[in-house]
Motif scaffolding. Structure first.
Motif, PDB file in Angstrom:
ATOM      1  N   ALA A  27       0.832  -1.207   0.000  1.00 28.94           N
ATOM      2  CA  ALA A  27       0.000   0.000   0.000  1.00 28.94           C
ATOM      3  C   ALA A  27       0.867   1.259   0.000  1.00 28.94           C
ATOM      4  CB  ALA A  27      -0.929  -0.008   1.214  1.00 28.94           C
ATOM      5  N   LEU A  28       1.919   1.261   0.806  1.00 34.12           N
ATOM      6  CA  LEU A  28       2.812   2.416   0.857  1.00 34.12           C
ATOM      7  C   LEU A  28       3.550   2.585  -0.457  1.00 34.12           C
ATOM      8  CD1 LEU A  28       4.124   4.721   2.411  1.00 34.12           C
ATOM      9  CD2 LEU A  28       5.769   3.084   3.338  1.00 34.12           C
ATOM     10  N   ARG A  29       3.940   1.478  -1.074  1.00 32.66           N
ATOM     11  CA  ARG A  29       4.618   1.546  -2.373  1.00 32.66           C
ATOM     12  C   ARG A  29       3.718   2.212  -3.408  1.00 32.66           C
ATOM     13  NH1 ARG A  29       8.760  -0.924  -5.084  1.00 32.66           N
ATOM     14  NH2 ARG A  29       9.330  -2.078  -3.201  1.00 32.66           N
ATOM     15  N   THR A  30       2.436   1.852  -3.409  1.00 35.70           N
ATOM     16  CA  THR A  30       1.493   2.452  -4.355  1.00 35.70           C
ATOM     17  C   THR A  30       1.342   3.943  -4.105  1.00 35.70           C
ATOM     18  OG1 THR A  30       0.273   0.363  -4.520  1.00 35.70           O
ATOM     19  CG2 THR A  30      -0.864   2.354  -5.229  1.00 35.70           C
ATOM     20  N   VAL A  31       1.220   4.312  -2.840  1.00 39.43           N
ATOM     21  CA  VAL A  31       1.058   5.731  -2.482  1.00 39.43           C
ATOM     22  C   VAL A  31       2.278   6.537  -2.908  1.00 39.43           C
ATOM     23  CG1 VAL A  31       0.889   7.339  -0.549  1.00 39.43           C
ATOM     24  CG2 VAL A  31      -0.546   5.299  -0.590  1.00 39.43           C
ATOM     25  N   LEU A  32       3.458   6.012  -2.640  1.00 37.68           N
ATOM     26  CA  LEU A  32       4.686   6.725  -3.002  1.00 37.68           C
ATOM     27  C   LEU A  32       4.817   6.853  -4.520  1.00 37.68           C
ATOM     28  CD1 LEU A  32       7.194   5.159  -0.429  1.00 37.68           C
ATOM     29  CD2 LEU A  32       6.227   7.465  -0.403  1.00 37.68           C
ATOM     30  N   GLY A  33       4.448   5.792  -5.239  1.00 35.70           N
ATOM     31  CA  GLY A  33       4.516   5.850  -6.697  1.00 35.70           C
ATOM     32  C   GLY A  33       3.585   6.900  -7.264  1.00 35.70           C
ATOM     33  N   ILE A  34       2.357   6.953  -6.745  1.00 32.88           N
ATOM     34  CA  ILE A  34       1.398   7.964  -7.199  1.00 32.88           C
ATOM     35  C   ILE A  34       1.875   9.361  -6.831  1.00 32.88           C
ATOM     36  CG2 ILE A  34      -0.949   8.834  -6.876  1.00 32.88           C
ATOM     37  CD1 ILE A  34      -1.842   5.930  -6.512  1.00 32.88           C
ATOM     38  N   ALA A  35       2.460   9.503  -5.634  1.00 26.38           N
ATOM     39  CA  ALA A  35       2.947  10.810  -5.197  1.00 26.38           C
ATOM     40  C   ALA A  35       4.022  11.347  -6.129  1.00 26.38           C
ATOM     41  CB  ALA A  35       3.487  10.713  -3.768  1.00 26.38           C
ATOM     42  N   CYS A  36       4.865  10.459  -6.640  1.00 24.60           N
ATOM     43  CA  CYS A  36       5.911  10.900  -7.572  1.00 24.60           C
ATOM     44  C   CYS A  36       5.295  11.482  -8.840  1.00 24.60           C
ATOM     45  CB  CYS A  36       6.832   9.719  -7.895  1.00 24.60           C
ATOM     46  SG  CYS A  36       8.221  10.152  -8.958  1.00 24.60           S
ATOM     47  N   PHE A  37       4.259  10.808  -9.376  1.00 30.26           N
ATOM     48  CA  PHE A  37       3.586  11.322 -10.564  1.00 30.26           C
ATOM     49  C   PHE A  37       2.903  12.657 -10.268  1.00 30.26           C
ATOM     50  CE2 PHE A  37       3.985   7.011 -12.242  1.00 30.26           C
ATOM     51  CZ  PHE A  37       4.208   7.261 -13.583  1.00 30.26           C
ATOM     52  N   VAL A  38       2.282  12.775  -9.101  1.00 25.07           N
ATOM     53  CA  VAL A  38       1.607  14.016  -8.731  1.00 25.07           C
ATOM     54  C   VAL A  38       2.601  15.170  -8.686  1.00 25.07           C
ATOM     55  CG1 VAL A  38       0.403  15.212  -6.863  1.00 25.07           C
ATOM     56  CG2 VAL A  38      -0.270  12.885  -7.484  1.00 25.07           C
ATOM     57  N   LEU A  39       3.763  14.948  -8.080  1.00 24.62           N
ATOM     58  CA  LEU A  39       4.779  15.992  -8.010  1.00 24.62           C
ATOM     59  C   LEU A  39       5.298  16.361  -9.397  1.00 24.62           C
ATOM     60  CD1 LEU A  39       6.830  14.888  -4.857  1.00 24.62           C
ATOM     61  CD2 LEU A  39       5.270  16.847  -5.073  1.00 24.62           C
ATOM     62  N   PHE A  40       5.433  15.350 -10.250  1.00 26.41           N
ATOM     63  CA  PHE A  40       5.894  15.611 -11.616  1.00 26.41           C
ATOM     64  C   PHE A  40       4.915  16.516 -12.357  1.00 26.41           C
ATOM     65  CE2 PHE A  40       5.543  14.475 -16.113  1.00 26.41           C
ATOM     66  CZ  PHE A  40       6.804  14.813 -16.556  1.00 26.41           C
ATOM     67  N   PHE A  41       3.635  16.158 -12.327  1.00 23.05           N
ATOM     68  CA  PHE A  41       2.641  16.966 -13.036  1.00 23.05           C
ATOM     69  C   PHE A  41       2.478  18.332 -12.383  1.00 23.05           C
ATOM     70  CE2 PHE A  41       1.310  12.809 -14.712  1.00 23.05           C
ATOM     71  CZ  PHE A  41       1.175  13.131 -16.050  1.00 23.05           C
ATOM     72  N   LEU A  42       2.631  18.396 -11.065  1.00 19.63           N
ATOM     73  CA  LEU A  42       2.561  19.691 -10.379  1.00 19.63           C
ATOM     74  C   LEU A  42       3.683  20.607 -10.840  1.00 19.63           C
ATOM     75  CD1 LEU A  42       1.218  21.447  -8.205  1.00 19.63           C
ATOM     76  CD2 LEU A  42       2.758  20.390  -6.527  1.00 19.63           C
ATOM     77  N   GLY A  43       4.905  20.084 -10.912  1.00 14.87           N
ATOM     78  CA  GLY A  43       6.024  20.887 -11.388  1.00 14.87           C
ATOM     79  C   GLY A  43       5.861  21.302 -12.829  1.00 14.87           C
ATOM     80  N   TRP A  44       5.352  20.379 -13.651  1.00 14.24           N
ATOM     81  CA  TRP A  44       5.092  20.689 -15.056  1.00 14.24           C
ATOM     82  C   TRP A  44       4.054  21.809 -15.170  1.00 14.24           C
ATOM     83  CZ3 TRP A  44       2.438  16.645 -18.775  1.00 14.24           C
ATOM     84  CH2 TRP A  44       2.391  17.174 -20.077  1.00 14.24           C
ATOM     85  N   GLY A  45       2.983  21.700 -14.388  1.00 15.88           N
ATOM     86  CA  GLY A  45       1.949  22.726 -14.436  1.00 15.88           C
ATOM     87  C   GLY A  45       2.454  24.081 -13.972  1.00 15.88           C
ATOM     88  N   ILE A  46       3.244  24.105 -12.915  1.00 14.57           N
ATOM     89  CA  ILE A  46       3.795  25.377 -12.424  1.00 14.57           C
ATOM     90  C   ILE A  46       4.692  26.017 -13.484  1.00 14.57           C
ATOM     91  CG2 ILE A  46       5.376  26.378 -10.739  1.00 14.57           C
ATOM     92  CD1 ILE A  46       4.296  24.353  -8.700  1.00 14.57           C
ATOM     93  N   ALA A  47       5.506  25.181 -14.137  1.00  5.55           N
ATOM     94  CA  ALA A  47       6.436  25.711 -15.141  1.00  5.55           C
ATOM     95  C   ALA A  47       5.718  26.287 -16.344  1.00  5.55           C
ATOM     96  CB  ALA A  47       7.396  24.606 -15.580  1.00  5.55           C
TER      97      ALA A  47
END
Length: 262
Positions: free
Chosen positions: A14-34
């Motif tokens: 469960a933690l592995r899934t959460v961490l994996g999703i969090a990485c994608f969220v941060l990626f798209f967040l940074g992309w959106g900010i840029a």
């Protein structure tokens, strides 16, 4: 937090899934900010929304589903050809040292040759049709896979082989009943990794003489400076790769349950 960072300590699913999703969220967040923040011009990097809009247009107006199907076929055809040759040869090289001595120098030499350098020759030999593109992927995958399978098989514990001989096993029995079962999970893992490399060669293979395919679409989008279409095509490759990666992992766990937790 310190217990989570204990070396080699497994992470709960469960933690592995959460961490994996969090990485994608941060990626798209940074992309959106840029992009939405105006830090990068649309000419150089389309926003997530514009990329999604461009992707929808590709499917609706340009038959992008057919491009995906063509590219997937090319990748898996080249990869299947590479696996059909590399896995048996790698097993023989790992199991029998004279075979390894005969092939190792040539395979080690060939695996450093860039597959893209063969494109002019492959066009001369096979034309600009499907065979040329499949052969680029084959050349880019086969020698790497041979080396990986060889290392895996040759690394099987020698005490397992000695125990088999002690129990009366013959040479063929040692290969089929000891080496193969012990090496199969790691060979399957090597296939998963090399399939990822095969996807990196497909764009190169589709640069010349291609009328369909994801790579062909990306090159066309470059001509019109459409970064949305280019990024969407790259993302599609990543999504397909992620899906096949997860399927390989699930199939590996199902086929080789004795290797779980290794």
């Amino acid at each position: 937090m310190s217990p989570l960072f204990t070396p080699l300590k497994p992470v709960a699913p469960a933690l592995r899934t959460v961490l994996g999703i969090a990485c994608f969220v941060l990626f798209f967040l940074g992309w959106g900010i840029a992009t939405y923040g105006g830090f990068v011009k649309p000419l150089f990097l389309a926003s997530p929304g514009d990329t999604l809009t461009a992707g929808i247009a590709l499917f609706r107006e340009f038959g992008f589903a057919e491009d995906i199907a063509v590219t997937v076929w090319r990748v898996f055809a080249g990869f299947a050809m590479a696996a059909a040759l590399a896995v048996p040869l790698g097993i023989l090289m790992g199991a029998f040292k004279p075979v390894e001595a005969f092939f190792e120098a040539f395979v080690s030499f060939a695996r450093y040759l860039p597959a893209s350098a063969f494109i002019p020759l492959l066009i001369l030999w096979a034309g600009v049709g499907e065979l040329q593109k499949v052969l680029v992927i084959f050349i880019g995958s086969v020698f790497q896979l041979v080396i990986m399978v060889t290392v895996i098989v040759s690394g099987i514990r020698s005490d397992l082989v000695e125990a088999a001989y002690t129990l009366g096993a013959k040479r063929d029995g040692v290969v089929l009943r000891v080496l193969l079962p012990a090496a199969s999970p790691q060979i399957f893992e090597a296939l998963r990794l090399v399939l990822g490399w095969a996807w990196t060669y497909v764009i190169v293979a589709e640069l010349v003489g291609a009328s369909r395919g994801i790579g062909h679409m990306i090159i066309d989008a470059q001509r019109f400076l459409d970064t949305g279409q280019m990024i969407f095509g790259i993302f599609v490759i990543g999504v397909i790769g992620l899906i096949t990666d997860l399927l390989f992992r699930a199939l590996n766990a199902r086929l080789f349950p004795w290797a779980k937790g290794r």
